[in-house]
Design a protein around this motif. Structure first.
Motif, short mmCIF file in Angstrom:
data_model
loop_
_atom_site.label_atom_id
_atom_site.label_comp_id
_atom_site.label_asym_id
_atom_site.label_seq_id
_atom_site.Cartn_x
_atom_site.Cartn_y
_atom_site.Cartn_z
N THR A 28 0.83 -1.20 0.00
CA THR A 28 0.00 0.00 0.00
C THR A 28 0.87 1.26 0.00
O THR A 28 0.35 2.37 -0.09
CB THR A 28 -0.93 -0.01 1.23
N GLY A 29 2.18 1.07 0.17
CA GLY A 29 3.08 2.22 0.18
C GLY A 29 3.26 2.84 1.55
O GLY A 29 3.64 4.00 1.65
N ILE A 30 2.99 2.05 2.59
CA ILE A 30 3.17 2.56 3.95
C ILE A 30 4.62 2.32 4.38
O ILE A 30 5.16 1.23 4.20
CB ILE A 30 2.16 1.91 4.91
N LYS A 31 5.25 3.39 4.87
CA LYS A 31 6.68 3.30 5.18
C LYS A 31 6.96 3.32 6.68
O LYS A 31 7.85 2.63 7.17
CB LYS A 31 7.43 4.48 4.53
N HIS A 32 6.21 4.17 7.41
CA HIS A 32 6.51 4.37 8.83
C HIS A 32 5.79 3.35 9.70
O HIS A 32 4.87 3.69 10.43
CB HIS A 32 6.15 5.80 9.26
N PHE A 33 6.18 2.11 9.57
CA PHE A 33 5.60 1.09 10.44
C PHE A 33 6.71 0.15 10.87
O PHE A 33 7.80 0.14 10.31
CB PHE A 33 4.47 0.35 9.73
N ASP A 34 6.41 -0.63 11.91
CA ASP A 34 7.41 -1.55 12.40
C ASP A 34 6.72 -2.81 12.90
O ASP A 34 5.54 -2.79 13.24
CB ASP A 34 8.21 -0.91 13.55
N ALA A 35 7.49 -3.90 12.92
CA ALA A 35 6.99 -5.14 13.50
C ALA A 35 7.78 -5.40 14.77
O ALA A 35 8.97 -5.11 14.82
CB ALA A 35 7.17 -6.28 12.51
N HIS A 36 7.13 -5.92 15.80
CA HIS A 36 7.81 -6.23 17.06
C HIS A 36 7.55 -7.69 17.38
O HIS A 36 6.40 -8.08 17.60
CB HIS A 36 7.29 -5.35 18.20
N THR A 37 8.60 -8.48 17.37
CA THR A 37 8.41 -9.92 17.50
C THR A 37 9.32 -10.48 18.58
O THR A 37 10.37 -9.92 18.85
CB THR A 37 8.73 -10.63 16.16
N PRO A 38 8.91 -11.62 19.18
CA PRO A 38 9.76 -12.21 20.24
C PRO A 38 11.05 -12.81 19.70
O PRO A 38 11.97 -13.05 20.45
CB PRO A 38 8.87 -13.28 20.87
N PHE A 39 11.08 -13.12 18.43
CA PHE A 39 12.29 -13.66 17.82
C PHE A 39 12.31 -13.17 16.37
O PHE A 39 11.27 -12.75 15.85
CB PHE A 39 12.29 -15.20 17.86
N PRO A 40 13.45 -13.19 15.69
CA PRO A 40 13.48 -12.70 14.31
C PRO A 40 12.67 -13.61 13.39
O PRO A 40 12.95 -14.80 13.31
CB PRO A 40 14.97 -12.72 13.95
N VAL A 41 11.65 -13.06 12.76
CA VAL A 41 10.84 -13.85 11.82
C VAL A 41 11.54 -13.80 10.46
O VAL A 41 11.80 -12.72 9.92
CB VAL A 41 9.41 -13.28 11.72
N HIS A 42 11.86 -14.97 9.94
CA HIS A 42 12.73 -14.99 8.76
C HIS A 42 12.03 -14.46 7.52
O HIS A 42 10.90 -14.81 7.25
CB HIS A 42 13.29 -16.39 8.54
N GLY A 43 12.73 -13.60 6.82
CA GLY A 43 12.20 -13.04 5.58
C GLY A 43 11.28 -11.86 5.80
O GLY A 43 10.79 -11.27 4.83
N LEU A 44 11.07 -11.48 7.06
CA LEU A 44 10.13 -10.39 7.32
C LEU A 44 10.64 -9.07 6.74
O LEU A 44 9.85 -8.21 6.35
CB LEU A 44 9.90 -10.26 8.84
N GLU A 45 11.96 -8.92 6.66
CA GLU A 45 12.50 -7.67 6.10
C GLU A 45 12.05 -7.51 4.65
O GLU A 45 11.82 -6.39 4.19
CB GLU A 45 14.02 -7.60 6.24
N LYS A 46 11.88 -8.61 3.93
CA LYS A 46 11.39 -8.52 2.55
C LYS A 46 9.93 -8.12 2.55
O LYS A 46 9.50 -7.28 1.78
CB LYS A 46 11.59 -9.86 1.83
N ALA A 47 9.18 -8.75 3.47
CA ALA A 47 7.75 -8.42 3.56
C ALA A 47 7.55 -6.95 3.95
O ALA A 47 6.57 -6.33 3.59
CB ALA A 47 7.07 -9.33 4.57
N MET A 48 8.51 -6.41 4.72
CA MET A 48 8.40 -5.01 5.15
C MET A 48 9.05 -4.07 4.17
O MET A 48 8.89 -2.85 4.27
CB MET A 48 9.05 -4.83 6.53
#
Lengths: 175, 478
Positions: A28-48
């Protein structure tokens, strides 16, 4: 002075749901968001849609400094300033300098990595608005949080996306 | 999920050997259960047995303090060292402890680079063990310099004598190798601890706990922007620690190998020392973990599969060490050098034959039990073998150091080394220091890497679909 704007915080139950939500937000073109997870979710940087970290360059610079610094130091101290005759071996014997140059390379690289990590993540930072979320304690336990920062122009759009994906406990936290 | 894990009550699915048992078993196989299980150790009321053990460990640490004070007051003559044997229990103790540390780095760095997921349950405690073992090791060279207040001379600091250290000396290389190793191990360990400190902070019921863990966690909030850099840092630390750990024991072995003493002057020393270090370290990890998992009810996180894997490494490295013992003898004969030959015949059949054969029985024979699956999965057997290996590895260093020194080139200086009571009290005391620190660690720090264990559970994968997974397994077996 304008009223400080709140941050939107909510969470999902599984890494898969979070992954899906992040992909939607990114598309959607949203830039200013973050994910907070108990452990590194693999590949999430691509999804973000995040860029790779610059940390390796910091480490490389520190390591190189260590390698050349230690070699130069040994050469000057042993070869120039205070030559000691050990079994008639040359004063500036580079072969004998290898172990120490190696160790100092590793040491400075490790310092670069350690301080680079906290520098790039801007930690320590003991307070962040997301921590005000009533279920925040589960972000380091078993839930997968998303936060939309006040700077996001498509704030309301982001809220709708998260709502449609079934995010839990959507809360606006004051800064 | 719990149904799927109950299906694997045993460690390896016998129907399909390529399928491994899950790393987290039974009722603990969910994210909150893992958090609870590990965090509870820190949050529960102090167990009485822990206090008892701590009192014991602190008393031994006081023995260490007393021995060191007496040593500084009286000087090195307090030890049983004599003309020929100028290195004995002190350097034995140094190499013994530094070797033990190596397993922690192997688990945290090398197994990480090799993508061995089972390391996650043991790496935290093993890294702690590394740091405490290196601290115990550092005591020896520090006090062996005699005038300990002049220790700073080993560093290249500008001074009023206009002197610089001798960079061609392996002993100076040792200073840099061991201090770098200690520093990097602490940094790596702390980086790993930060997300778990955040977990403890967020669960904290008391204000003190919230503040202390809050500071230690640096305000970690699990942001993926942070995780991205964090994971890269972790990988870099693993990549740095791997050559570092290999270099440390290599350089320790240079202390011996670059001399011209028969029995020391050999090229096999670096790999042989590294293998021995990993061997002794894993034995210590197994010994400690067997106690920890029982004491804190961690059987579902530290499974038999984890212990069995470590025992396999003990078997492999023990066999490497055995090979090195044999190869030393072969080269002593093949070199045709009469001093070298004498040193080895004297080692096996001379005045210290008792030490040599204790070493062989503990290091070469004891681990061979692990060829049998039943034995390497048996807790009492692995506990006993772990203790034997540690005794054997202490003897290895003693044999290398003392047998080579007590018969040097000049027969008039031949002698028989006997430790003084202070040699013994100092060594016993280092165990006090090690166990004091380890006990404090298990009580106040997360003893298992909570975030890392969660990361290797099947449901941590964003593309994990419990039902589809189950169906695929069924189809494969049909």
């Amino acid at each position: 002075m304008p009223e400080p704007k709140p941050t939107l915080v909510c969470y999902f139950d599984t890494p898969a749901d979070l992954f899906h939500a992040c992909e939607k937000l990114r598309d959607t073109g949203i830039k200013h968001f973050d994910a907070h997870t108990p452990f590194p979710v693999h590949g999430l940087e691509k999804a973000m849609g995040l860029k790779p970290t610059k940390l390796p360059w910091i480490v490389l610079a520190c390591g190189t400094t260590g390698l050349f610094g230690a070699t130069l130091m040994q050469w000057w101290m042993s070869g120039v300033d205070y030559p000691i005759n050990i079994s008639g071996k040359p004063a500036a014997a580079f072969q004998a300098f290898v172990p120490l140059s190696f160790e100092v390379t590793i040491l400075l690289s490790a310092f670069g990595c350690f301080f680079g990590l906290w520098g790039l993540t801007k930690l320590p930072k003991f307070y962040d608005p997301v921590m005000k979320h009533p279920s925040w304690h589960r972000a380091t336990d078993d839930k997968f949080f998303v936060s939309i920062e006040p700077a996001e122009p498509k704030f309301e759009e982001a809220r709708k996306i998260l709502e449609s994906l079934g995010a839990h406990e959507m809360v606006e936290v004051e800064p | 999920m719990s149904a799927a894990s109950a299906q694997y009550a045993i460690d390896i699915d016998e129907r399909d050997p390529s399928k491994r048992a899950p790393l987290v078993l039974g009722q603990d196989a969910s994210f909150p259960a893992v958090t609870d299980r590990v965090a509870k150790i820190v949050e529960e009321k102090t167990p009485r047995t822990w206090l008892l053990f701590l009192a014991l460990a602190v008393s031994l640490a006081l023995v260490l303090a007393g021995s060191l004070a007496k040593l500084v007051w009286d000087g090195l003559g307090l030890w049983g060292l004599n003309n020929g044997v100028f290195w004995a229990w002190d350097i034995t103790g140094f190499v013994f402890w530094i070797g033990i540390g190596h397993a922690g780095t192997l688990i945290s760095a090398i197994l990480f680079l090799l993508r061995q997921k089972w390391r996650t349950s043991i790496n935290r405690a093993a890294e702690a063990m590394t740091i405490f073992a290196v601290l115990a090791a550092l005591i020896y060279p520090t006090f062996h310099v005699g005038r300990v207040w002049l220790l700073y001379w080993v560093f290249p600091l500008p001074n009023q004598m206009s002197m610089w250290p001798n960079f061609k000396s392996p002993l100076l290389w040792d200073v840099f190798a061991v201090s770098t190793y200690a520093t990097v191990s602490v940094l790596f360990w702390f980086v790993g601890l930060v997300p778990d400190f955040a977990t403890l902070r967020d669960r904290a019921k008391t204000k003190t706990r919230a503040i202390v863990y809050g500071i230690l966690s640096l305000g970690w909030r699990g942001s993926h922007r942070h995780w991205l850099t964090y994971e890269k840092a972790y990988l870099i630390f693993a990549g740095l620690s791997t050559p570092l750990v290999l270099s440390v024991h290599t350089i320790v072995s240079f202390d011996f190998a670059t001399s011209i003493i028969p029995g020391w002057h050999t090229t096999i020393f670096p790999p042989y020392f590294v293998a021995g270090a990993v061997f002794s370290g894993f034995a210590m990890v197994v010994t400690l973990m067997v106690i920890c998992r029982k004491a804190f009810g961690l059987e579902n996180l530290l499974t038999i599969r984890h212990l069995e894997n470590m025992n396999k490494i003990i078997l492999a490295t023990g066999s490497m060490v055995g090979y090195a013992y044999g190869m030393e003898f072969f080269i002593a004969w093949y070199s045709g050098n009469e001093y070298e030959r004498f040193a080895f015949i004297n080692r096996a059949f001379g005045p210290y034959a008792w030490a040599y054969w204790s070493m062989i029985s503990c290091n070469v024979l004891a681990p061979q039990l692990f060829w049998f699956k039943k034995l390497r999965r048996s807790i009492p057997v692995m506990f006993a073998v772990g203790i034997f290996v540690n005794i054997g590895m202490w003897f290895e260093r003693f044999v290398i150091i003392v047998t080579s020194l007590h018969r040097d080139y000049l027969p008039s200086s031949w002698s028989y080394f006997r430790p003084s009571i202070w040699d013994i009290s100092l060594f016993v005391g280092t165990f006090g220091l090690f166990f004091t620190l380890f006990l404090l660690f298990v009580r106040f720090f997360p003893v298992i890497a909570i975030a890392e264990v969660k990361g290797v559970m099947p449901e941590a994968d964003p593309h994990h679909h419990p039902e589809a997974d189950h169906a695929a397994t069924e189809a494969a077996h049909a």
